[in-house]
Design an enzyme around this catalytic site. Structure first.
Site, PDB file in Angstrom:
ATOM      1  N   ASP A  63       0.865  -1.172   0.000  1.00 24.81           N
ATOM      2  CA  ASP A  63       0.000   0.000   0.000  1.00 24.81           C
ATOM      3  C   ASP A  63       0.904   1.225   0.000  1.00 24.81           C
ATOM      4  O   ASP A  63       1.566   1.519   0.998  1.00 24.81           O
ATOM      5  CB  ASP A  63      -0.895  -0.010   1.238  1.00 24.81           C
ATOM      6  N   ASN A  90       3.625   3.513 -10.666  1.00 26.83           N
ATOM      7  CA  ASN A  90       2.365   3.631 -11.398  1.00 26.83           C
ATOM      8  C   ASN A  90       1.157   3.757 -10.480  1.00 26.83           C
ATOM      9  O   ASN A  90       0.124   4.282 -10.885  1.00 26.83           O
ATOM     10  CB  ASN A  90       2.205   2.405 -12.309  1.00 26.83           C
ATOM     11  N   ALA A  91       1.264   3.289  -9.252  1.00 28.87           N
ATOM     12  CA  ALA A  91       0.111   3.291  -8.348  1.00 28.87           C
ATOM     13  C   ALA A  91      -0.423   4.705  -8.153  1.00 28.87           C
ATOM     14  O   ALA A  91       0.336   5.652  -7.950  1.00 28.87           O
ATOM     15  CB  ALA A  91       0.501   2.691  -6.995  1.00 28.87           C
ATOM     16  N   SER A 141       0.258  12.234 -16.049  1.00 31.97           N
ATOM     17  CA  SER A 141      -0.972  12.341 -16.824  1.00 31.97           C
ATOM     18  C   SER A 141      -0.924  13.625 -17.640  1.00 31.97           C
ATOM     19  O   SER A 141      -0.286  14.612 -17.233  1.00 31.97           O
ATOM     20  CB  SER A 141      -2.192  12.365 -15.901  1.00 31.97           C
ATOM     21  N   TYR A 154      -6.622  15.825  -8.527  1.00 29.87           N
ATOM     22  CA  TYR A 154      -5.901  14.860  -9.363  1.00 29.87           C
ATOM     23  C   TYR A 154      -4.914  15.587 -10.275  1.00 29.87           C
ATOM     24  O   TYR A 154      -3.737  15.210 -10.377  1.00 29.87           O
ATOM     25  CB  TYR A 154      -6.888  14.048 -10.185  1.00 29.87           C
ATOM     26  N   ALA A 156      -3.563  18.500  -9.877  1.00 31.66           N
ATOM     27  CA  ALA A 156      -2.480  19.058  -9.064  1.00 31.66           C
ATOM     28  C   ALA A 156      -1.466  17.978  -8.691  1.00 31.66           C
ATOM     29  O   ALA A 156      -0.248  18.216  -8.695  1.00 31.66           O
ATOM     30  CB  ALA A 156      -3.052  19.697  -7.806  1.00 31.66           C
ATOM     31  N   SER A 157      -1.957  16.788  -8.384  1.00 31.54           N
ATOM     32  CA  SER A 157      -1.046  15.702  -8.015  1.00 31.54           C
ATOM     33  C   SER A 157      -0.180  15.291  -9.200  1.00 31.54           C
ATOM     34  O   SER A 157       1.016  14.999  -9.044  1.00 31.54           O
ATOM     35  CB  SER A 157      -1.831  14.497  -7.484  1.00 31.54           C
ATOM     36  N   LYS A 158      -0.751  15.284 -10.404  1.00 32.87           N
ATOM     37  CA  LYS A 158       0.029  14.898 -11.579  1.00 32.87           C
ATOM     38  C   LYS A 158       0.983  16.010 -12.006  1.00 32.87           C
ATOM     39  O   LYS A 158       2.058  15.740 -12.563  1.00 32.87           O
ATOM     40  CB  LYS A 158      -0.909  14.498 -12.718  1.00 32.87           C
TER      41      LYS A 158
END
Length: 266
Positions: A63, A90-91, A141, A154, A156-158
């Site tokens: 995890d 990739n997770a 992404s 999402y 912002a995270s990428k």
């Protein structure tokens, strides 16, 4: 690098979607494949398929929300196969909702998984990659480059993944290790069927345009090739390349197009 048949690739998020497809592609090329995700039963099925095709696979549930789980996974890989040549971080997952409605819990979960989990995966793998002139693949992404209404967390995270990739490309100079940041457009996945608490809803429709969604095996081939060629940043799917180019030169057009697109629940 040495004989490919001795090389070890570790893939997080390998139980489904792009991660699963990449596992098959790396195995096809002769690599020993380490499969990690939270869902052991799905990993076991992927491993069985790889072994039936003549490949070698090792299942290590992990995890990426837990730092100790990541560190332990790396230790298990080294104890079992003695080396690591490629890691594909990739997770990840998406948290949905407008910025106005997202909670601190939503933001923390999104960034813990897609950013911190990814960074720590690299942190613990890196000492072993340096021994073998290894390769890193970060799965970002096209969303890293675009406005992302209702998936702002999402996106912002990428964007952070993209920044980490740029940083690693400098920090790794002289080490022999390369870092490739992979930015796919629409690729078949479960991301739209997992809610903000991580619960899977198989009946949930995918709002993305079906005619633009690449199959995972096609995506896996170009992603693995990019990592092997030690590319720095790789944007793919035809529509992904077009929209990133438009955003760079005609951002007003992109804002207009995206504003007219499907409106997911906010």
């Amino acid at each position: 690098m040495t004989n490919v048949q001795e090389n070890v690739v570790w893939i997080t998020g390998a139980s489904s979607g792009i991660g699963k497809a990449m596992a098959f592609e790396w195995a096809r090329l002769g690599y020993k494949v380490v499969l990690s995700s939270r869902r052991k039963e799905l990993l076991d099925k992927v491993a069985d398929e790889i072994r039936l095709s003549g490949g070698e696979a090792l299942v290590i549930p992990c995890d990426i929300m837990e730092e100790t789980a990541i560190e332990t996974a790396v230790q298990q890989i080294i104890e079992t196969w003695g080396r690591m040549d490629v890691v594909v971080a990739n997770a990840g997952f998406g948290v949905f909702g407008s910025v106005e409605k997202l909670t601190a819990k939503d933001w923390n979960r999104q960034l813990q998984g897609n950013v911190i989990g990814l960074a720590l995966t690299i942190k613990y793998a890196l000492p072993y990659l340096k021994k073998n002139n290894g390769r890193i693949g970060l799965v970002g992404s096209v969303a890293a480059y675009l406005p992302n209404p209702n998936i702002g967390a999402y996106g912002a995270s990428k964007a952070a993944v993209h920044s980490i990739g740029l940083t690693m490309q400098v920090e790794l100079m002289g080490t022999g290790v390369s870092c490739t940041t992979l930015h796919p457009g629409f690729v078949a996945s479960e991301i739209a069927r997992i809610d903000n608490d991580g619960v899977w809803h198989p009946e949930q429709p995918d709002p993305r345009p079906s005619n633009l969604i690449w199959p995972t095996d096609k995506a896996a081939k170009v992603m693995v090739k990019a990592v092997l060629k030690r590319k720095r940043n790789y944007v793919f799917t035809g529509h992904g390349k077009v929209v990133v180019w438009l955003q760079n030169w005609f951002p007003g057009i992109v804002r207009f197009i995206i504003s007219k697109g499907p409106k997911p629940d906010s």
